[in-house]
Design a protein around this motif. Sequence first.
Motif, short mmCIF file in Angstrom:
data_model
loop_
_atom_site.label_atom_id
_atom_site.label_comp_id
_atom_site.label_asym_id
_atom_site.label_seq_id
_atom_site.Cartn_x
_atom_site.Cartn_y
_atom_site.Cartn_z
N MET A 1 -5.50 -18.56 -44.94
CA MET A 1 -6.94 -18.61 -44.72
C MET A 1 -7.57 -17.30 -45.64
O MET A 1 -6.99 -16.48 -45.33
CB MET A 1 -7.31 -18.34 -43.26
N ASP A 2 -8.45 -17.81 -46.05
CA ASP A 2 -9.48 -16.84 -46.89
C ASP A 2 -10.24 -15.81 -45.86
O ASP A 2 -10.72 -16.49 -44.91
CB ASP A 2 -10.13 -17.51 -47.94
N ASP A 3 -10.27 -14.63 -46.08
CA ASP A 3 -11.28 -13.73 -45.59
C ASP A 3 -12.71 -13.96 -46.13
O ASP A 3 -12.76 -14.10 -47.47
CB ASP A 3 -10.60 -12.35 -45.84
N ILE A 4 -13.67 -13.94 -45.34
CA ILE A 4 -15.00 -13.87 -45.71
C ILE A 4 -15.78 -12.54 -45.38
O ILE A 4 -15.60 -12.18 -44.34
CB ILE A 4 -15.73 -15.06 -45.05
N ALA A 5 -16.50 -11.94 -46.27
CA ALA A 5 -17.12 -10.61 -46.22
C ALA A 5 -18.54 -11.21 -45.49
O ALA A 5 -19.18 -11.73 -45.98
CB ALA A 5 -17.28 -9.91 -47.34
N VAL A 6 -18.60 -10.42 -44.39
CA VAL A 6 -19.95 -10.58 -43.71
C VAL A 6 -20.57 -9.26 -43.52
O VAL A 6 -19.96 -8.37 -42.90
CB VAL A 6 -19.74 -11.12 -42.30
N PRO A 7 -21.84 -9.15 -43.85
CA PRO A 7 -22.62 -7.69 -43.43
C PRO A 7 -22.52 -7.26 -41.91
O PRO A 7 -22.43 -8.21 -41.11
CB PRO A 7 -24.13 -7.97 -44.15
N TYR A 8 -22.41 -6.10 -41.79
CA TYR A 8 -22.12 -5.76 -40.20
C TYR A 8 -23.22 -6.30 -39.25
O TYR A 8 -22.92 -6.92 -38.49
CB TYR A 8 -22.18 -4.39 -40.25
N GLN A 10 -24.81 -9.24 -39.41
CA GLN A 10 -24.72 -10.44 -39.36
C GLN A 10 -23.51 -11.02 -38.34
O GLN A 10 -23.36 -11.63 -37.55
CB GLN A 10 -24.70 -11.46 -40.68
N PHE A 11 -22.59 -9.99 -38.68
CA PHE A 11 -21.10 -9.89 -37.95
C PHE A 11 -21.72 -9.82 -36.35
O PHE A 11 -20.98 -10.36 -35.54
CB PHE A 11 -20.27 -8.87 -38.63
N GLU A 12 -22.38 -8.66 -36.33
CA GLU A 12 -22.79 -8.58 -34.61
C GLU A 12 -23.75 -9.64 -34.25
O GLU A 12 -23.25 -10.15 -33.08
CB GLU A 12 -23.75 -7.23 -34.92
N GLN A 13 -24.33 -10.35 -34.94
CA GLN A 13 -25.37 -11.52 -34.49
C GLN A 13 -24.37 -12.60 -34.23
O GLN A 13 -24.57 -13.34 -33.36
CB GLN A 13 -26.37 -11.85 -35.32
N LEU A 14 -23.24 -12.70 -35.03
CA LEU A 14 -22.42 -13.81 -34.86
C LEU A 14 -21.54 -13.57 -33.65
O LEU A 14 -21.11 -14.50 -32.76
CB LEU A 14 -21.41 -13.91 -36.07
N LEU A 15 -21.03 -12.40 -33.12
CA LEU A 15 -20.31 -12.05 -32.03
C LEU A 15 -21.14 -12.32 -30.83
O LEU A 15 -20.82 -12.76 -29.79
CB LEU A 15 -19.71 -10.77 -32.14
N THR A 16 -22.56 -11.86 -31.18
CA THR A 16 -23.66 -12.04 -29.82
C THR A 16 -23.51 -13.47 -29.73
O THR A 16 -23.39 -13.85 -28.28
CB THR A 16 -24.95 -11.32 -30.21
N GLY A 17 -23.96 -14.37 -30.43
CA GLY A 17 -23.97 -15.97 -30.18
C GLY A 17 -22.69 -16.37 -29.67
O GLY A 17 -22.84 -17.29 -28.58
N PHE A 18 -21.48 -15.93 -30.20
CA PHE A 18 -20.30 -16.61 -29.80
C PHE A 18 -20.07 -16.11 -28.09
O PHE A 18 -19.70 -16.94 -27.37
CB PHE A 18 -19.19 -16.02 -30.42
N VAL A 19 -20.21 -14.84 -27.88
CA VAL A 19 -20.05 -14.53 -26.57
C VAL A 19 -21.11 -15.02 -25.61
O VAL A 19 -20.65 -15.43 -24.40
CB VAL A 19 -19.81 -12.85 -26.27
N CYS A 20 -22.32 -15.27 -25.93
CA CYS A 20 -23.10 -15.93 -24.94
C CYS A 20 -22.77 -17.21 -24.60
O CYS A 20 -22.78 -17.73 -23.41
CB CYS A 20 -24.51 -15.68 -25.75
N TYR A 21 -22.34 -18.21 -25.75
CA TYR A 21 -21.88 -19.33 -25.63
C TYR A 21 -20.56 -19.47 -24.64
O TYR A 21 -20.66 -20.24 -23.61
CB TYR A 21 -21.52 -20.14 -26.84
N GLU A 22 -19.61 -18.61 -25.02
CA GLU A 22 -18.53 -18.45 -24.08
C GLU A 22 -18.68 -17.96 -22.49
O GLU A 22 -18.08 -18.61 -21.46
CB GLU A 22 -17.45 -17.48 -24.71
#
Length: 123
Positions: A1-8, A10-22
């Motif tokens: 699997m390839d790694d994808i660089a994400v600015p910090y 946006q990384f935090e925003q992705l984690l926030t959305g993920f944890v809210c859904y879960e």
Amino acid sequence: MDDIAVPYRQFEQLLTGFVCYEGIDLGRFYKDGKVAHPGDPFGEVFAWLWDTRRDTAVSLFADLLAEARRNGPEGMEVTLDALISGLRFALHRTRISEANEYDEVERVLRTKVPGYFGGRTDI
């Protein structure tokens, strides 16, 4: 699997959305006094963070607990004990599912997560 660089940020925003859904899912389906299984996707993300950004893994776990408690039925809040027990099942496909490694995860979560709730021990 390839790694994808994400600015910090946006990384935090992705984690926030993920944890809210879960957290919404976990809160809605939790049965009082039972194990709170956070789901395999959460387990895989937690395990990756545990190996790469341990403080972020602990913060994500605390955020999941808060979201699940906020979204559960009144009087049936997910507890720290129930979520720690459930996390073990969500890690079954990861390196940290091994007993010795999971003991360290549990010790760290029990020590650090109450600090996210003002030091409360009744979570």
